[in-house]
Enzyme design. Sequence first.
Site, PDB file in Angstrom:
ATOM      1  N   ASN A 119     -10.726   3.939   4.213  1.00 15.57           N
ATOM      2  CA  ASN A 119     -12.040   4.552   4.295  1.00 15.57           C
ATOM      3  C   ASN A 119     -12.323   4.879   5.756  1.00 15.57           C
ATOM      4  OD1 ASN A 119     -14.583   5.453   3.543  1.00 15.57           O
ATOM      5  ND2 ASN A 119     -15.501   3.412   3.512  1.00 15.57           N
ATOM      6  N   THR A 120     -13.250   5.783   5.985  1.00 12.42           N
ATOM      7  CA  THR A 120     -13.704   6.099   7.334  1.00 12.42           C
ATOM      8  C   THR A 120     -15.144   5.645   7.518  1.00 12.42           C
ATOM      9  OG1 THR A 120     -14.403   8.320   6.667  1.00 12.42           O
ATOM     10  CG2 THR A 120     -12.177   8.095   7.577  1.00 12.42           C
ATOM     11  N   HIS A 121     -15.502   5.403   8.771  1.00 14.69           N
ATOM     12  CA  HIS A 121     -16.870   4.997   9.100  1.00 14.69           C
ATOM     13  C   HIS A 121     -17.293   5.732  10.371  1.00 14.69           C
ATOM     14  CE1 HIS A 121     -20.444   2.551   9.316  1.00 14.69           C
ATOM     15  NE2 HIS A 121     -20.181   2.297  10.591  1.00 14.69           N
ATOM     16  N   ASP A 157     -17.301  -2.717   5.803  1.00 20.13           N
ATOM     17  CA  ASP A 157     -16.731  -2.110   7.011  1.00 20.13           C
ATOM     18  C   ASP A 157     -16.058  -3.155   7.901  1.00 20.13           C
ATOM     19  OD1 ASP A 157     -17.812   0.312   6.112  1.00 20.13           O
ATOM     20  OD2 ASP A 157     -19.668   0.011   7.213  1.00 20.13           O
TER      21      ASP A 157
END
Length: 214
Positions: A119-121, A157
């Site tokens: 995933n990206t944040h 996250d």
Amino acid sequence: MPDTPAPSEGRRPARLVVLVSGTGSNLQALLDASADPAYGAVVVAVGADRSGIEGLARAERAGVPTFVHRVKDYADRAEWDAALTASCREHSPDLVVSAGFMKLAGAPFLAEYAGRYVNTHPALLPSFPGMHGAADALAYGVKVTGATLFVVDAGVDTGPIVDQVAVRVEDDDDVVSLHERIKVAERTMLVDNVGRMAREGFTISDRKVRFGDL
């Protein structure tokens, strides 16, 4: 997290299942990249938590199978998570990529795709986790923020970091302008690193993500 090997060069292209919730701009970047056989990965399915979104339309235009699981259609989140896991399983992914997917996966999904769900944040983790990374960074007054690609774990996250890219905060930035620049950097980082993960393989040990079949 134990050592986690992934596909590397010399094997078939890595199979990607991409999860989306909105317009699918990151998905489109992955579709475009995977059109080149040298990229080393191909999008084999796109899943969503909402129907009628542009992300699904992008997949359909590309001839990629899609599936939709709306949380409200299930008795509880556990049932939804089981359905999401089963649909991903049908496509035998090497990697599952969250490309703007706005739902947290549950324990069964994370167990099945441990070390293979990324995933990206929109911030430089571990700073500013959660739903408002760009806004929180701007409010704090940092001069540099950015984006993080990470392997998803059970926290919010908190997973091992694959890569990060810095974005300068300008004096006249608002949340919209800052977030837009972060998204551009984030998209490039995502495509570059998913390709490397597919071509080179990777391992995860002691929170360190290393490319190559070590």
